[in-house]
Enzyme design. Structure first.
Site, PDB file in Angstrom:
ATOM      1  N   TYR A 114       0.860  -1.181   0.000  1.00 60.06           N
ATOM      2  CA  TYR A 114       0.000   0.000   0.000  1.00 60.06           C
ATOM      3  C   TYR A 114       0.893   1.226   0.000  1.00 60.06           C
ATOM      4  CZ  TYR A 114      -3.384   3.478   1.744  1.00 60.06           C
ATOM      5  OH  TYR A 114      -4.178   4.574   1.913  1.00 60.06           O
ATOM      6  N   ASP A 169       9.260   3.171  -0.464  1.00 59.59           N
ATOM      7  CA  ASP A 169       8.222   3.767   0.367  1.00 59.59           C
ATOM      8  C   ASP A 169       8.524   3.369   1.811  1.00 59.59           C
ATOM      9  OD1 ASP A 169       6.026   4.508   1.794  1.00 59.59           O
ATOM     10  OD2 ASP A 169       4.546   3.671   0.407  1.00 59.59           O
ATOM     11  N   LYS A 227       4.374   9.044   8.787  1.00 57.50           N
ATOM     12  CA  LYS A 227       4.176   8.434  10.105  1.00 57.50           C
ATOM     13  C   LYS A 227       5.163   8.940  11.178  1.00 57.50           C
ATOM     14  CE  LYS A 227       1.172   4.968   8.393  1.00 57.50           C
ATOM     15  NZ  LYS A 227       1.139   4.277   7.124  1.00 57.50           N
TER      16      LYS A 227
HETATM   17  C1  PLP Z   1       0.473   4.771   5.800  1.00 56.05           C
HETATM   18  C2  PLP Z   1       1.199   4.527   4.530  1.00 56.05           C
HETATM   19  C3  PLP Z   1       1.109   5.408   3.442  1.00 56.05           C
HETATM   20  C4  PLP Z   1       0.145   6.554   3.403  1.00 56.05           C
HETATM   21  O1  PLP Z   1       0.383   7.515   4.376  1.00 56.05           O
HETATM   22  P1  PLP Z   1      -0.845   8.463   4.822  1.00 56.05           P
HETATM   23  O2  PLP Z   1      -0.196   9.432   5.757  1.00 56.05           O
HETATM   24  O3  PLP Z   1      -1.833   7.558   5.481  1.00 56.05           O
HETATM   25  O4  PLP Z   1      -1.393   9.090   3.601  1.00 56.05           O
HETATM   26  C5  PLP Z   1       1.931   5.204   2.352  1.00 56.05           C
HETATM   27  N1  PLP Z   1       2.782   4.154   2.317  1.00 56.05           N
HETATM   28  C6  PLP Z   1       2.888   3.278   3.331  1.00 56.05           C
HETATM   29  C7  PLP Z   1       3.877   2.164   3.248  1.00 56.05           C
HETATM   30  C8  PLP Z   1       2.074   3.420   4.457  1.00 56.05           C
HETATM   31  O5  PLP Z   1       2.141   2.504   5.434  1.00 56.05           O
END
Ligand code: PLP
Length: 427
Positions: free
Chosen positions: A143, A238, A266
């Site tokens: 994701y 990511d 995060k």
């Molecule tokens: C949480 C997450 C996102 C998205 O971040 P948001 O602040 O919720 O938009 C993107 N990539 C990864 C791997 C994530 O865990």
């Protein structure tokens, strides 16, 4: 208390789509009504009825210091008193970029956003703008936020083009995204031979956390680096979850692989809305105002978020040696859980990576999205409810990661293992 919970959710649903502002919070996959939170402190979270829980969700990762860390809290309060948004540059933006860039050297230049979604969305646009190519390669079960190009699931197989993962995503756009099984470097090799010069980027969670925890197999990420470099494809890590989760830096620091672009979020916001992307100077300079690839944000680099993030990173830097402890603590916790499951005769595959873990209700191994989906989600749902009833707050989905913070004590973890034993008895 049950009545209370029902009322809060009923009322919320009358004015909020689905009653929540992010789908997983609705507990749809485990059933029942979500618990509404009143406050949190350290490793504990409290519901509106005053019941205490040990928190293993930690806002889905950000709260690595535990809730309401005194230094972060004080910083946020002091910052708020000086104004909360200016729409003009502040020094804190430079300071956090310096810290991030020093900790993750591949991020030579940084751009701050207000969410991880914006960071990955921008990374994709930047990769397309920089390379002049349109296609993106991602992995099933990874994701990367909810931008159109990334919200795509594809059947495995090289020739399968992306099918939109959601109504509202034009198939013309989804067809620009290829999705392959995680950990399958041969599939990547074939896809690159097929699409080669059309691919702008490969984006990957270097340790997957959004299908439950799935670690990269030996040579998967090194393989991606080699293939992308050879074909002029940008490699995007990511690290929205993994950034500053295992060490003071990214997972890339631990494996010595330099992606072209890194996305963060995060933890670097210290519990406030944040995202960031960064990478090679030459690539990042393609962003406006130095380059033509447009990206902006009214609240980007927001002073509250920057200072909360700075305070968090400063503290984490002083705790750089304690990351090992977090790892050891989580390892023991997962071993103890495994023993409890084994004694109860219930199959479990615990995927742990440092302070992230998922208890898959199956024998395993789980190494990609297809194998993760073999889990018994009905049994997981009953386990989830058994645990929440005993004061343990786990992610309300089989396919999410649990987290441990610096605030979790041995007593918290022992209590959780005990609750697990009891929950399994009445599954
Ligand atoms: C949480 C997450 C996102 C998205 O971040 P948001 O602040 O919720 O938009 C993107 N990539 C990864 C791997 C994530 O865990």
């Amino acid at each position: 208390m049950t009545e209370n919970k029902t009322n809060y959710f009923t009322e919320a649903r009358q004015v909020i789509a689905g009653g929540v502002n992010s789908p997983v919070r609705a507990w749809q996959s485990v059933g029942g009504n979500p618990i509404f939170v009143s406050h949190a402190r350290g490793s504990k979270i409290y519901d509106v009825a005053g019941k205490e829980y040990i928190d293993f969700v930690l806002s889905w990762g950000p709260m690595i210091l535990g809730h309401v860390d005194p230094y972060v809290h004080d910083t946020i309060c002091r910052t708020a008193g000086r104004g909360t948004s200016f729409g003009a540059p502040t020094e804190a933006e430079t300071r956090i970029a310096q810290l991030i860039s020093a900790a993750i050297p591949s991020m030579e230049l940084v751009r701050m956003t207000s969410s991880g979604t914006e960071a990955t969305m921008t990374a994709i646009r930047l990769a397309r703008g920089y390379t002049g190519r349109n296609m993106i390669l991602k992995f099933d079960g990874c994701y990367h936020g909810h931008a159109d190009s990334l919200l795509v699931k594809a059947g495995s197989g090289v020739a399968t083009l992306g099918i939109p993962g959601s109504p509202g995503i034009p198939s013309l756009l989804a067809e620009m995204t290829v999705s392959l099984p995680y950990n399958d470097i041969n599939a990547v090799q074939k896809a690159v031979e097929h699409y080669g010069s059309q691919l702008a980027a490969i984006i990957v969670e270097p340790v997957a956390g959004n299908m439950g925890v799935v670690a990269p197999q030996k040579d998967f990420l090194a393989g991606l680096r080699k293939i992308t470099a050879k074909h002029g494809i940008l490699l995007i890590f990511d690290e929205v979850i993994t950034g500053f989760r295992f060490t003071f830096g990214g997972y890339q620091n631990m494996i010595g692989i330099k992606p072209d672009i890194t996305c963060l979020g995060k933890i670097i916001g210290g519990g406030l809305p944040v995202g960031a992307l960064g990478g090679k100077k030459e690539i990042m300079e393609s962003l406006a105002p130095t380059g033509g690839v447009y990206q902006a944000g009214t609240l980007s680099g927001n002073p509250l978020a920057m200072n909360a993030g700075l305070a968090t990173l400063e503290l984490l830097k002083t705790k750089a040696d304690s990351y090992k402890e977090l790892d050891t603590k989580t390892a023991k916790f997962c071993r103890d859980c495994e023993k409890i499951f084994s004694a109860a005769g219930i199959p479990v595959c615990i995927n742990r990576f440092h302070s992230m873990f998922t208890l898959f209700f199956q024998t395993g191994p789980v190494h990609d999205f297809v194998s993760a989906q073999k889990s018994d989600t009905g049994l997981f749902a009953r386990f989830f409810h058994g645990m929440i009833g005993r004061g343990i707050w786990l992610p309300p989905s089989q396919f999410e990661a649990g987290f441990i913070s610096f605030a979790h004590t041995d007593a918290d973890l022992d209590f959780t293992v005990q609750a697990c034993a009891e929950a399994l008895k009445s599954l």
